[in-house]
Design an enzyme around this catalytic site. Structure first.
Site, short mmCIF file in Angstrom:
data_model
loop_
_atom_site.label_atom_id
_atom_site.label_comp_id
_atom_site.label_asym_id
_atom_site.label_seq_id
_atom_site.Cartn_x
_atom_site.Cartn_y
_atom_site.Cartn_z
N GLU A 106 5.37 -9.90 13.54
CA GLU A 106 5.49 -9.12 12.70
C GLU A 106 5.37 -8.90 10.92
O GLU A 106 4.47 -7.66 10.90
CB GLU A 106 6.73 -8.72 12.72
N GLU A 145 5.89 -9.88 -1.46
CA GLU A 145 5.55 -9.92 0.33
C GLU A 145 6.59 -11.31 0.77
O GLU A 145 6.94 -11.95 0.48
CB GLU A 145 4.39 -9.84 1.05
N HIS A 189 -0.93 -4.66 3.38
CA HIS A 189 -0.02 -4.62 1.91
C HIS A 189 -0.26 -5.70 1.30
O HIS A 189 -0.88 -7.32 1.78
CB HIS A 189 1.55 -4.90 2.27
N ASP A 218 -0.28 -3.00 -4.34
CA ASP A 218 0.80 -2.64 -4.72
C ASP A 218 1.69 -2.39 -5.36
O ASP A 218 1.88 -1.26 -5.28
CB ASP A 218 1.59 -3.09 -3.48
N HIS A 228 1.24 -7.52 5.97
CA HIS A 228 0.15 -7.98 4.95
C HIS A 228 -0.61 -8.91 5.42
O HIS A 228 -1.25 -9.43 4.19
CB HIS A 228 1.19 -8.34 4.05
N ASP A 278 6.21 -5.66 -7.01
CA ASP A 278 6.48 -6.27 -5.28
C ASP A 278 6.28 -7.04 -4.86
O ASP A 278 5.65 -7.98 -5.86
CB ASP A 278 4.92 -5.11 -4.83
#
Length: 249
Positions: A52, A9, A158, A163, A57, A7
């Site tokens: 945003e 970010e 997140h 994750d 996260h 994963d």
């Protein structure tokens, strides 16, 4: 089979708008078992993180200001992921960012050193798999955790490594389950480790009495065969077939 559940970010949604990776997490599985090897790295994106994205996260510009830039960690990351099957939820998003980062790196180095990802790794998109298995239903990672009884209580925001750990549990549940595992007591095998280390089969004490063998009913056999068909359709292969074939040799 070697798999890396991954994963990322990022600073925003679209790498074509100049957005970059700020966190990478990966969990290694070999033959559907956690090995204890993980990869986790924050990255200085050399640009501002959108407000945003921070709301999703929680990673701020100040948090990654002193982290290495992608060029500094790219070779180690590539060695960890190259040649493995990458298991990613909404894979086009993460792979798109990896390819973008590797293109920038190759351009800076003046030669195509790394990537594209799909040329060196098989990519399994668990979102596509979930939509095929559960058409018309919500298939976000949180929804899948609820459907497969995977604990995601720590997932307030997140995070790439968290994750990845959750997705690994969801993926194994979606494709047939896993034996009992311990998350502690594994030594580092060369990759960066998280605080909670994965791996190791937890051996359960068994009384020295004969095991009771319960034969399945015809209805249970039918449920079993139906489940195997779902695994073959979603994952493209089924380890049970190889085991059954071996037993007949």
């Amino acid at each position: 089979m070697r798999q890396i559940v991954m994963d990322t970010e990022t600073t925003g949604i679209d790498p074509r708008e100049g957005h970059r990776i700020i966190e990478i997490g990966g969990i290694e599985l070999v033959n559907r078992r956690f090995t204890g090897r993980t990869y986790h790295q924050y990255v200085n994106p050399e640009r501002e993180i959108e407000a945003e994205a921070i709301g999703i996260h929680g990673i701020t510009n100040e948090r990654v200001a002193d982290e290495p830039v992608f060029a500094k960690i790219a070779d180690e990351l590539w060695e960890f992921m190259r040649g493995a099957q990458l298991v990613i939820h909404n894979a086009p998003f993460d792979v798109g960012f990896f390819d973008h980062e590797f293109r920038l790196l190759n351009r800076a180095r003046g030669e195509p050193v790394i990537g594209p990802v799909a040329d060196h790794c098989d990519v399994l998109d668990t979102l596509t798999m979930a939509r095929r298995m559960h058409p018309g239903q919500r298939n976000s990672l949180d929804a899948l955790c609820k459907r497969y009884a995977v604990d995601n209580g720590q997932r307030v925001l997140h995070g790439a490594l968290l994750d990845s750990e959750i997705l690994a549990d969801v993926y194994l549940a979606m494709t047939g389950g896993q034996t009992a595992l311990s998350l502690a007591g594994q030594e580092d095998n060369g990759a960066q480790q998280s605080g909670d280390k994965r791996g190791g089969v937890q051996r359960l004490d068994r009384a020295a009495t004969p095991l009771v063998v319960a034969r399945p009913s015809e209805a249970e056999w039918e449920d079993h065969r139906r489940r195997l068909d779902q695994i073959r359709e979603s994952a493209g292969q089924c380890h049970w077939d190889a085991m059954s074939q071996k037993d007949t040799l």
